[in-house]
Design an enzyme around this catalytic site. Sequence first.
Site, short mmCIF file in Angstrom:
data_model
loop_
_atom_site.label_atom_id
_atom_site.label_comp_id
_atom_site.label_asym_id
_atom_site.label_seq_id
_atom_site.Cartn_x
_atom_site.Cartn_y
_atom_site.Cartn_z
CD GLU A 181 -2.79 -0.91 2.38
OE1 GLU A 181 -2.96 -0.18 3.04
OE2 GLU A 181 -3.95 -1.55 2.53
CD GLU A 368 -3.22 -5.93 4.59
OE1 GLU A 368 -4.11 -5.19 5.25
OE2 GLU A 368 -1.91 -5.73 4.64
C1 NOJ Z 1 -3.97 -2.34 5.60
C2 NOJ Z 1 -2.48 -2.39 6.22
O1 NOJ Z 1 -1.66 -3.11 5.09
C3 NOJ Z 1 -2.10 -3.14 7.53
O2 NOJ Z 1 -1.21 -2.76 8.09
C4 NOJ Z 1 -3.48 -2.81 8.51
O3 NOJ Z 1 -3.28 -3.19 9.83
C5 NOJ Z 1 -4.70 -2.99 7.93
N1 NOJ Z 1 -4.92 -2.36 6.65
C6 NOJ Z 1 -6.09 -2.76 8.84
O4 NOJ Z 1 -6.12 -1.59 8.97
#
Ligand code: NOJ
Length: 462
Positions: A181, A368
């Site tokens: 990201e 994710e």
């Molecule tokens: C995306 C991020 O990559 C991660 O670090 C974070 O914990 C999650 N979103 C949830 O917010």
Amino acid sequence: MELFGFRLPEDFLIGTANSAFQSEGAWDRDGKSESVMDYYAREFAGKEVANQSAFVERSRYSEELPDRGCYFYDNYEAYIEDMQKTGQNTFRLALAWTRIIPTGFGEVNQKGIDFYNKVIDKFLTCGITLLVDLLHWDLPQCLMELGGYENPDFPKWFEAYAKVCFEAFGDRVKMWSTFNENAIAVTNGYFYGSFPPFRKDTRLGLLAAHHTILAHFRAVRAYRATNQGGKIGAVNCITDTTPAEPCEEDIGAVARQQEFTFGWWVQPMLEGTYPQRVLRECPVIRENMPENYQQDLDAWFAPMDYIGLNYYISQRTEYNPDTLLLSNRVESFYSTPGQSYASYPAGLFDVVQYIGDRYHNIEMYITENGCAMPNSGDEEKDCEDDARITYIREHLRSCARLIRAGYNLKGYYYWNDADSYEELDGYKLRFGLTWVDSKTGRRRWKKSRYYFSKICKSRLIN
Ligand code: NOJ
């Protein structure tokens, strides 16, 4: 075609994920230096900052620090054995640049290399293949002090770090991701001022964005030059975005949102260009672009092998001429007002379909997807997480539908493996399949982990 039930293919990768700064702890041990996440958590502990979510203007930085993570540094063997028992065949692991090259560039810290060697070997012994992230937001603070992503040397620093990792671990790691990201790190870091380095400067933000893309290309090229035979891609987040009203203005607003928050990063990585619509329709962006950006892209472009997608939420978008993108995000009908993580499982289908159609059905992974629940302080209650079971079931059903429909979806990583530190929220907001006592590191499987385990083992979603 099977008409009833949902089945995941045998070669589908299914497992969990976590990042270094959120899980490891031991933030200053064995030569590790401070990352921006360590630094700003201290700097802002208990203070208010602009919020990275579109829907909440400001929020308070947690008083808790990421110093302990979920104690992965000390307990990695037990964690990996738990994953083996779960029956998952993969894990998404992030490396900490601050452990490997604590000064950002220059000398390699052998203790950092030794730690990850032990971790990687343990995973492989347990039959778990890895997708490894080079950078999950935790840039060395010493590099941020030199301008971080803004510094024209950033791509070189990143390439040098990537080469150290390929050389040390590439014999065993066959799936790499350059950035997690970078859209969030840069967009929130420079456009909204809600993330390190907390600036609000469009010109610098576009420069920083450009440097991360050039850095990505350099790492891809360096990886190909190793001939290690694996794959390299990047992890980006995508939001299911629909028009607030059924009108042309809002439809245009959706396109600009999608092409900036997602396409701005993925299109150069796959096609070597920035989205034309954004350049055409958003004058502030067009006028603040780095000099000779297209020449840079042409000189360094190297297409990646797969797309990693972090999918959490849906949003509606409306036309608004007073914003950078001439569009404004408004809450989706699926969310609870003010809550940043509203679940919308059908949106996972939509975003993968959109990307598959747009990018010639490239190989895709859900890197994710996870259900956030507040820490109630009651262990029993937090472990009886039926809502998380529903969340997993419905999102995995979307995955199964996509595969059935012919999309090239190859894996799913639940976020996250165990309750860890969450930026801004500390240990109050939890995503884990394993419950963790943030003060002692004691662990316990939640009900959702038993459920996830059944799917991993049977490949069937009930
Ligand atoms: C995306 C991020 O990559 C991660 O670090 C974070 O914990 C999650 N979103 C949830 O917010």
